[in-house]
Motif scaffolding. Structure first.
Motif, PDB file in Angstrom:
ATOM      1  N   ARG A 173       0.857  -1.187   0.000  1.00  0.00           N
ATOM      2  CA  ARG A 173       0.000   0.000   0.000  1.00  0.00           C
ATOM      3  C   ARG A 173       0.892   1.235   0.000  1.00  0.00           C
ATOM      4  O   ARG A 173       2.107   1.136   0.122  1.00  0.00           O
ATOM      5  N   GLU A 174       0.261   2.393  -0.095  1.00  0.00           N
ATOM      6  CA  GLU A 174       1.049   3.618  -0.136  1.00  0.00           C
ATOM      7  C   GLU A 174       1.145   4.269   1.234  1.00  0.00           C
ATOM      8  O   GLU A 174       0.181   4.282   2.005  1.00  0.00           O
ATOM      9  N   VAL A 175       2.317   4.774   1.512  1.00  0.00           N
ATOM     10  CA  VAL A 175       2.542   5.487   2.763  1.00  0.00           C
ATOM     11  C   VAL A 175       2.830   6.942   2.414  1.00  0.00           C
ATOM     12  O   VAL A 175       3.755   7.237   1.656  1.00  0.00           O
ATOM     13  N   ILE A 176       2.048   7.837   2.965  1.00  0.00           N
ATOM     14  CA  ILE A 176       2.250   9.254   2.661  1.00  0.00           C
ATOM     15  C   ILE A 176       3.183   9.868   3.697  1.00  0.00           C
ATOM     16  O   ILE A 176       2.984   9.728   4.903  1.00  0.00           O
ATOM     17  N   ILE A 177       4.210  10.534   3.191  1.00  0.00           N
ATOM     18  CA  ILE A 177       5.215  11.135   4.083  1.00  0.00           C
ATOM     19  C   ILE A 177       5.662  12.473   3.492  1.00  0.00           C
ATOM     20  O   ILE A 177       5.715  12.632   2.266  1.00  0.00           O
ATOM     21  N   ALA A 178       5.981  13.425   4.368  1.00  0.00           N
ATOM     22  CA  ALA A 178       6.451  14.731   3.898  1.00  0.00           C
ATOM     23  C   ALA A 178       7.869  14.600   3.349  1.00  0.00           C
ATOM     24  O   ALA A 178       8.701  13.898   3.923  1.00  0.00           O
ATOM     25  N   ARG A 179       8.111  15.292   2.252  1.00  0.00           N
ATOM     26  CA  ARG A 179       9.441  15.245   1.605  1.00  0.00           C
ATOM     27  C   ARG A 179      10.551  15.675   2.585  1.00  0.00           C
ATOM     28  O   ARG A 179      11.650  15.169   2.548  1.00  0.00           O
ATOM     29  N   GLU A 204       5.620  10.749  -1.569  1.00  0.00           N
ATOM     30  CA  GLU A 204       6.119  11.986  -0.954  1.00  0.00           C
ATOM     31  C   GLU A 204       5.167  13.140  -1.222  1.00  0.00           C
ATOM     32  O   GLU A 204       4.695  13.282  -2.350  1.00  0.00           O
ATOM     33  N   VAL A 205       4.971  13.969  -0.218  1.00  0.00           N
ATOM     34  CA  VAL A 205       4.165  15.179  -0.439  1.00  0.00           C
ATOM     35  C   VAL A 205       4.908  16.417   0.066  1.00  0.00           C
ATOM     36  O   VAL A 205       5.855  16.314   0.841  1.00  0.00           O
ATOM     37  N   GLY A 206       4.461  17.562  -0.396  1.00  0.00           N
ATOM     38  CA  GLY A 206       5.034  18.830   0.041  1.00  0.00           C
ATOM     39  C   GLY A 206       6.343  19.126  -0.664  1.00  0.00           C
ATOM     40  O   GLY A 206       6.732  18.446  -1.622  1.00  0.00           O
ATOM     41  N   THR A 207       7.017  20.165  -0.177  1.00  0.00           N
ATOM     42  CA  THR A 207       8.322  20.538  -0.732  1.00  0.00           C
ATOM     43  C   THR A 207       9.360  20.370   0.369  1.00  0.00           C
ATOM     44  O   THR A 207       9.016  19.994   1.494  1.00  0.00           O
ATOM     45  N   THR A 208      10.600  20.652   0.066  1.00  0.00           N
ATOM     46  CA  THR A 208      11.652  20.469   1.063  1.00  0.00           C
ATOM     47  C   THR A 208      11.365  21.278   2.326  1.00  0.00           C
ATOM     48  O   THR A 208      11.560  20.798   3.428  1.00  0.00           O
ATOM     49  N   ASN A 209      10.878  22.503   2.142  1.00  0.00           N
ATOM     50  CA  ASN A 209      10.719  23.366   3.317  1.00  0.00           C
ATOM     51  C   ASN A 209       9.276  23.485   3.828  1.00  0.00           C
ATOM     52  O   ASN A 209       9.060  23.873   4.950  1.00  0.00           O
ATOM     53  N   LYS A 210       8.307  23.138   2.983  1.00  0.00           N
ATOM     54  CA  LYS A 210       6.918  23.349   3.431  1.00  0.00           C
ATOM     55  C   LYS A 210       6.022  22.162   3.099  1.00  0.00           C
ATOM     56  O   LYS A 210       6.025  21.658   1.977  1.00  0.00           O
ATOM     57  N   THR A 211       5.254  21.757   4.093  1.00  0.00           N
ATOM     58  CA  THR A 211       4.228  20.742   3.861  1.00  0.00           C
ATOM     59  C   THR A 211       2.979  21.177   4.609  1.00  0.00           C
ATOM     60  O   THR A 211       3.060  21.570   5.776  1.00  0.00           O
ATOM     61  N   THR A 212       1.833  21.124   3.946  1.00  0.00           N
ATOM     62  CA  THR A 212       0.587  21.510   4.602  1.00  0.00           C
ATOM     63  C   THR A 212      -0.328  20.296   4.688  1.00  0.00           C
ATOM     64  O   THR A 212      -0.107  19.288   4.011  1.00  0.00           O
ATOM     65  N   ASP A 215      -1.622  19.071   1.461  1.00  0.00           N
ATOM     66  CA  ASP A 215      -0.738  18.191   0.685  1.00  0.00           C
ATOM     67  C   ASP A 215      -1.034  16.724   0.998  1.00  0.00           C
ATOM     68  O   ASP A 215      -1.093  15.880   0.112  1.00  0.00           O
ATOM     69  N   TYR A 216      -1.196  16.453   2.297  1.00  0.00           N
ATOM     70  CA  TYR A 216      -1.494  15.067   2.688  1.00  0.00           C
ATOM     71  C   TYR A 216      -2.871  14.675   2.154  1.00  0.00           C
ATOM     72  O   TYR A 216      -3.052  13.621   1.561  1.00  0.00           O
ATOM     73  N   GLU A 217      -3.837  15.556   2.392  1.00  0.00           N
ATOM     74  CA  GLU A 217      -5.221  15.201   2.090  1.00  0.00           C
ATOM     75  C   GLU A 217      -5.398  14.913   0.599  1.00  0.00           C
ATOM     76  O   GLU A 217      -6.055  13.943   0.215  1.00  0.00           O
ATOM     77  N   SER A 218      -4.766  15.748  -0.252  1.00  0.00           N
ATOM     78  CA  SER A 218      -5.001  15.539  -1.679  1.00  0.00           C
ATOM     79  C   SER A 218      -4.254  14.315  -2.200  1.00  0.00           C
ATOM     80  O   SER A 218      -4.489  13.853  -3.305  1.00  0.00           O
ATOM     81  N   ALA A 219      -3.352  13.758  -1.378  1.00  0.00           N
ATOM     82  CA  ALA A 219      -2.619  12.561  -1.824  1.00  0.00           C
ATOM     83  C   ALA A 219      -3.349  11.268  -1.455  1.00  0.00           C
ATOM     84  O   ALA A 219      -2.995  10.193  -1.930  1.00  0.00           O
TER      85      ALA A 219
END
Ligand SMILES: *Cc1c(COP(=O)(O)O)cnc(C)c1O
Length: 477
Positions: A173-179, A204-212, A215-219
């Motif tokens: 399955r997929e695991v969502i994690i901030a970049r 991976e979601v978000g960018t190197t410096n920012k994750t909201t 970002d998680y929800e839309s993934a």
């Protein structure tokens, strides 16, 4: 090369049989197992052959006299007889030093190890029923009590904890994690790699410096199996940044029926902000915020044995226990005992800080470290002020082990310098001492950070400083 050619040098090397029969080897190494003597002979002779092979014009010739070779063999035997893994003195000021065995165990823990190690125990035996029991019960209760978690178990280390948790919850399955949380720890643990090995797919979601949270929800999709948060153990991102708090992630997980896991890395059970340090998130915080699974190391800031602790819901922890991987990653009785004893000290925070060396070193005040440094100098005694100098200076200790990477703890250091020797040579002297003393070098100063030197090691360090001074004086003349 001077005069002789190489082939005549090779011929001068004493023969193995000749060496074995020599009275000096027979006498000096009487009682030494023959395979060990043979190994030493072969290693010394190989070393000599190698030197001759690589010899250059200007080099000195190796001493091939029979007695000189025998000396080398005797020395090699004594070196090979030394245990490889041994005690060293940590004067680096890095408290949880990954290369130096991370956390020293508490005396209270060590006192209990002997009896259990040398005898039988109820490791997997239920004394009430007289039947087979589980090895995890010995630490599960206390972990639940200290953290508020529903269930707990322990595996070999935190890397194993993350691996088995991902494999159980999110295989295929997929695991969502901030970049920004795709960390590497100590070169051999990389989140994307562990994820691959677990059979989960990383998203991976978000960018190197920012994750909201968006970002998680839309993934989130039908294939999503887990929302993962990983503690940025050994680095920080500063400036224009944003990250999602665990509580927010839990709310999102609940809304979509997805579990949320946090890899805390170090895992503190004590809120260090009350001791003047920048707060690390505590394990209790993560549980209170509703994480379904939390993992952390036993031998980082917890100050116990190497192991990986898994806390979480009854359902998930029970599934992890049934995973075959857990059998392969299980801990032995000595680990369970050490962890049990360490955790029991946490029932009283003051006790924990007094008796767990890692916590004691983190919390030791500057004034107290300075007094310890003065005691050390007192033991060294008078040192002439000719070409060397030994004195106190201020500096900083670090926690290490992937916790509070930017936190510097003010400390008192013994600085050693010499007009004759560079700091790197001083450092080497202490590193070759018995027991080895590992120090740090900054701006051509050899520095001993007194914070990580244990009280009972002070005399040894003082003796080493005196011996270094004598040697330095004799070389200066
Ligand atoms: C240290 C660390 C690990 C690995 O833990 P070990 O006990 O060394 O296996 C995993 N994740 C994070 C975030 C860490 O800091």
């Amino acid at each position: 090369m001077k005069k002789k050619n190489k082939s005549s040098l090779f011929r001068e090397i004493p023969a193995v049989d000749h060496l074995l029969e020599s009275p000096r080897i027979k006498e000096t190494l009487f009682g030494t197992p023959r395979p060990l003597v043979l190994r030493a002979i072969h290693e010394v002779l190989d070393g000599l052959r190698q030197r001759i092979k690589n010899i250059a014009e200007a080099d000195d010739l190796p001493d091939l006299a029979f007695d000189a070779v025998v000396d080398q063999i005797v020395e090699r035997v004594s070196m090979l007889s030394e245990p490889r893994l041994r005690h060293v003195i940590n004067a680096t000021g890095v408290i949880v030093h990954t290369n130096l065995g991370r956390s020293p165990l508490s005396k209270r823990v060590i006192a209990r190890l002997g009896e259990l190690a040398g005898g039988y125990s109820n490791l997997e035996y239920d004394l009430d029923d007289g039947k087979r029991g589980s090895r995890y019960v010995h630490v599960e209760d206390i972990l639940k009590e200290l953290t508020g978690a529903e269930a707990a178990m322990v595996v070999n280390n935190n890397a194993a904890a993350v691996l088995v948790a991902l494999n159980t919850i999110a295989k295929d399955r997929e695991v969502i994690i901030a970049r920004s949380e795709l960390v590497e720890i100590g070169g051999s643990f990389r989140i994307p790699e562990v994820m691959r090995r677990s059979g989960a797919r990383m998203f991976e979601v978000g960018t190197t410096n920012k994750t909201t949270i968006k970002d998680y929800e839309s993934a989130i999709e039908a294939r999503t199996g887990l929302l993962l948060k990983v503690h940025k153990s050994n680095f920080q991102i500063v400036g224009f940044t944003e990250e999602v708090d665990l509580a927010e992630l839990v709310t999102l997980g609940r809304k979509h029926g997805l579990p949320v896991m946090e890899d805390l890395g170090s895992g503190c059970l004590i809120d260090f902000s009350t001791y003047g340090l920048r707060g690390e998130p505590t394990v209790q915080d993560s549980i209170a915020k509703g994480a379904d699974i939390v993992t952390f190391s036993g031998d980082k800031m917890l100050g116990g044995p190497q192991c990986g602790i898994i806390l979480g819901t009854r359902e998930i922890v029970s599934a992890i226990r049934q995973n075959q991987l857990s059998r392969a990653l299980r801990v032995d009785k000595l680990t369970i005992l050490s962890l049990q004893e360490t955790l029991h000290l946490y029932r009283d925070e003051k006790q924990a800080i007094r008796h767990i060396p890692t916590l004691r070193m983190i919390c030791q005040s500057y004034g107290s470290v300075r007094r310890k440094a003065r005691r050390l100098l007192g033991m060294v005694g008078r040192i002439g002020k000719d070409s060397v100098s030994v004195g106190l200076c201020d500096g900083f200790s670090r926690i290490g082990g992937g916790a509070m990477p930017l936190e510097e703890i003010r400390s008192c250091l013994v600085s050693i310098s010499s007009r004759v020797s560079p700091a790197s040579k001083i450092e080497r002297f202490f590193r070759s001492y018995n027991p080895p003393i590992i120090m740090r070098v900054e701006k051509n100063l050899a520095l001993l950070d007194v914070r990580t030197i244990q009280e009972k090691e002070l005399r040894t360090v003082a003796k080493a400083i005196r011996e270094w001074y004598q040697k330095e004086k004799s070389e200066a003349v």
